[in-house]
Scaffold this motif. Structure first.
Motif, mmCIF file in Angstrom:
data_model
loop_
_atom_site.group_PDB
_atom_site.id
_atom_site.type_symbol
_atom_site.label_atom_id
_atom_site.label_comp_id
_atom_site.label_asym_id
_atom_site.label_seq_id
_atom_site.Cartn_x
_atom_site.Cartn_y
_atom_site.Cartn_z
ATOM 1 N N TYR A 182 0.841 -1.207 0.000
ATOM 2 C CA TYR A 182 0.000 0.000 0.000
ATOM 3 C C TYR A 182 0.874 1.255 0.000
ATOM 4 N N ASN A 183 1.923 1.257 0.823
ATOM 5 C CA ASN A 183 2.789 2.436 0.960
ATOM 6 C C ASN A 183 3.470 2.822 -0.350
ATOM 7 N N ALA A 184 3.623 1.849 -1.281
ATOM 8 C CA ALA A 184 4.274 2.156 -2.561
ATOM 9 C C ALA A 184 3.429 3.116 -3.384
ATOM 10 N N SER A 185 2.110 3.105 -3.155
ATOM 11 C CA SER A 185 1.222 4.007 -3.883
ATOM 12 C C SER A 185 -0.077 4.131 -3.093
ATOM 13 N N PRO A 186 -0.069 4.974 -2.048
ATOM 14 C CA PRO A 186 -1.214 5.033 -1.129
ATOM 15 C C PRO A 186 -2.510 5.454 -1.834
ATOM 16 N N ILE A 187 -3.594 4.735 -1.525
ATOM 17 C CA ILE A 187 -4.907 5.099 -2.071
ATOM 18 C C ILE A 187 -5.326 6.447 -1.485
ATOM 19 N N PHE A 188 -5.046 6.636 -0.197
ATOM 20 C CA PHE A 188 -5.321 7.905 0.475
ATOM 21 C C PHE A 188 -3.966 8.516 0.830
ATOM 22 N N PRO A 189 -3.575 9.596 0.085
ATOM 23 C CA PRO A 189 -2.221 10.138 0.255
ATOM 24 C C PRO A 189 -1.873 10.477 1.713
ATOM 25 N N ALA A 190 -2.897 10.815 2.516
ATOM 26 C CA ALA A 190 -2.608 11.189 3.898
ATOM 27 C C ALA A 190 -2.317 9.972 4.773
ATOM 28 N N LEU A 191 -2.667 8.788 4.293
ATOM 29 C CA LEU A 191 -2.493 7.580 5.113
ATOM 30 C C LEU A 191 -1.348 6.713 4.622
ATOM 31 N N ARG A 192 -0.340 6.569 5.476
ATOM 32 C CA ARG A 192 0.769 5.651 5.218
ATOM 33 C C ARG A 192 0.969 4.818 6.472
ATOM 34 N N PHE A 193 1.381 3.585 6.293
ATOM 35 C CA PHE A 193 1.600 2.722 7.446
ATOM 36 C C PHE A 193 3.052 2.832 7.897
ATOM 37 N N PRO A 194 3.278 2.926 9.224
ATOM 38 C CA PRO A 194 4.656 3.033 9.728
ATOM 39 C C PRO A 194 5.486 1.830 9.254
ATOM 40 N N ALA A 195 6.694 2.137 8.764
ATOM 41 C CA ALA A 195 7.546 1.078 8.216
ATOM 42 C C ALA A 195 7.803 -0.030 9.234
ATOM 43 N N SER A 196 7.853 0.343 10.521
ATOM 44 C CA SER A 196 8.166 -0.657 11.551
ATOM 45 C C SER A 196 7.067 -1.703 11.688
ATOM 46 N N LEU A 197 5.874 -1.383 11.181
ATOM 47 C CA LEU A 197 4.766 -2.341 11.283
ATOM 48 C C LEU A 197 4.599 -3.171 10.016
ATOM 49 N N THR A 198 5.454 -2.892 9.020
ATOM 50 C CA THR A 198 5.269 -3.588 7.752
ATOM 51 C C THR A 198 6.263 -4.736 7.603
ATOM 52 N N LEU A 199 5.945 -5.621 6.679
ATOM 53 C CA LEU A 199 6.778 -6.798 6.443
ATOM 54 C C LEU A 199 7.317 -6.761 5.015
ATOM 55 N N GLY A 200 8.558 -7.157 4.852
ATOM 56 C CA GLY A 200 9.103 -7.296 3.495
ATOM 57 C C GLY A 200 10.242 -6.348 3.178
ATOM 58 N N GLY A 201 10.322 -5.221 3.912
ATOM 59 C CA GLY A 201 11.438 -4.293 3.708
ATOM 60 C C GLY A 201 11.246 -3.314 2.558
ATOM 61 N N TRP A 202 10.767 -3.815 1.431
ATOM 62 C CA TRP A 202 10.490 -2.953 0.267
ATOM 63 C C TRP A 202 9.364 -3.605 -0.522
#
Lengths: 197, 263
Positions: free
Chosen positions: A33-53
């Motif tokens: 999702y963070n690679a191209s957010p549907i809602f520009p104001a909403l991004r998920f903190p990297a520390s909560l994501t999996l995969g690194g990139w």
């Protein structure tokens, strides 16, 4: 006295496999999702994501989709085949839900019998089953929008399928938060899901 | 263990110890639920710790994920229906401006000289191997308005014009039973596709965008346009096309993007 199992072994196994695959799907999905957010104001903190990139997250996402779908099919199939779904989740009427919701809000909903679900639980568990079906179908529409034209049109096109996928994830997340909070309030239910009683 | 019999105050103290130990054990046994709960929580806790450090960086995990990704290539190859067409759109739905996207910034777009440009066709081909731009532009032309879907999730509708890639491959005498077609680009990009997709009716070797000569930012002098594949599978600034049976990989694919990349 022989103790009766509240949850059969197959249910406990599929529950925990589902829990792990859902967590992997959500956290890797957030990275995607963070690679191209549907809602520009909403991004998920990297520390909560999996995969690194993006590429790493997609590897996780498209690996665990098989575990999620296979395990979910087994869960649903066994629930239907054994008649457990109907036995546990029905009857369910809006009236019963309102009654139990009102009782819960006044703190008067009893939890003494873990083998019996109240109407609010039934609604929540059935909703999350439907939600996972929507998640899988919208995910398939995003993944293969050309190969699955029916699914794509059902979702309202490729772009809308992404939005459906996002909100289905949001509902699952909401369920997860409430579910874990309720387990913390009634720790015995965690034990029941681990050892069966 | 010391099994020697002891007497005196020392023995008495040991006896007291033993009693308190038994008492503790009895109490523990009386609360099996709590004990089990703690034990299992610990197990769950250590499991999550494991996932924190080992699962993300472990080489064996990466190998497993890559293997599943190759398996997913096979699944997509099996799912791919050569007769199924991607949706096409009216020109009024074209996304304006169509986004520029590459692994570099727009000021680093390669500058290809049209006069000295030669397209090289190599590998399992029996026909013409060197093509000039006028020769390519003289091929039968068609155009289509399709959706470009990026692996990042966004999509945009554009209009590309060019020649059907399957007829170009036939004209070049390509071995159509080969597994792969790979592309080398002027910006050092590379990618490769499966033969069924190369022969798909909507796979075009394009020279124009929105009715005008393909501008550098969209891939001058040519871009392979496939609405059945994600954006990174659509190479721009192509300088060499190779027909081969050896897995060629690609710029992003070698870093972890799924090879088939079908839509």
């Amino acid at each position: 006295m022989r103790q009766i199992n509240i949850h059969p072994a197959w249910l406990r196994a599929t529950h925990w496999i589902n829990a792990v695959s859902v967590l992997v799907m959500i956290t890797s999905g957030w990275q995607v999702y963070n690679a191209s957010p549907i809602f520009p104001a909403l991004r998920f903190p990297a520390s909560l994501t999996l995969g690194g990139w993006l590429g790493g997250a997609l590897l996780w996402h498209f690996a665990f989709m098989w575990l999620l779908v296979g395990n979910f099919a087994l869960y649903l199939g066994l629930n239907l085949a054994t008649g457990r779904l109907g036995r546990k989740m029905l009857p369910l009427t809006p009236r019963l839900v309102l009654r139990d919701l009102y009782a819960a809000l006044r703190g008067k909903l009893a939890h003494d019998d873990l083998s019996h679900y109240n109407a609010v639980q039934k609604l929540a568990y059935l909703s999350v089953i439907v939600d996972i079906i929507v998640l899988v179908l919208s995910g398939m529409a995003v993944w293969k929008s050309v190969q699955f034209p029916l699914l794509r049109e059902l979702m309202g096109g490729y772009d809308r399928a992404r939005v459906v996928h996002f909100f289905a994830m949001s509902f699952l997340l909401l369920f997860f938060i409430v579910h874990v909070a309720m387990v913390m309030l009634v720790p015995r239910s965690l034990l029941a899901m681990i050892r069966g009683r | 263990m010391n099994l020697k019999r002891k007497t005196g105050p020392q023995a008495q103290a040991e006896l007291l110890d033993a009693e308190s130990i038994i008492k503790d054990a009895r109490r523990e046994l009386a609360a099996p639920m709590r004990r089990l709960f703690g034990k299992r929580l610990l197990t769950l806790g250590s499991l999550s710790l494991l996932s924190g450090c080992e699962l993300k960086d472990g080489n064996s995990v990466n190998t497993m994920l890559q293997k599943i990704s190759f398996f997913n290539d096979d699944v997509q190859g099996w799912l791919f229906d050569p007769k199924k067409l991607a949706p096409t759109y009216p020109e009024s739905m074209i996304t304006r401006p169509f986004p520029f996207n590459a692994f570099y910034d727009i000021d680093q777009v390669p500058d290809v000289d049209p006069d000295s440009y030669r397209l090289k066709v190599s590998g399992l081909v029996s026909g013409k191997r060197i093509w000039t731009l006028p020769e390519l532009h003289a091929l039968p032309q068609t155009s289509q308005v399709t959706r470009h879907i990026c692996i990042e999730g966004w999509s945009a509708i554009g209009k590309w014009g060019g020649t059907t890639f399957s007829s170009f491959l036939k004209m070049a005498g390509a071995d159509l039973s080969a597994k792969y077609v790979s592309f080398q680009c002027a910006d050092e990009y590379s990618t490769s596709i499966d033969m069924p997709t190369a022969l798909h009716a909507q796979t075009l070797l394009t020279f124009t965008y929105d009715g005008a000569l393909l501008p550098p930012k969209y891939g001058f002098p040519m871009k392979l346009r496939m609405p059945t594949k994600l954006g990174y599978k659509n190479p721009k600034h192509i300088i060499e096309i190779t027909v081969t049976n050896t897995y060629p990989g690609g710029y992003w694919e070698n870093q972890g993007y799924n090879w088939f990349g079908g839509a």
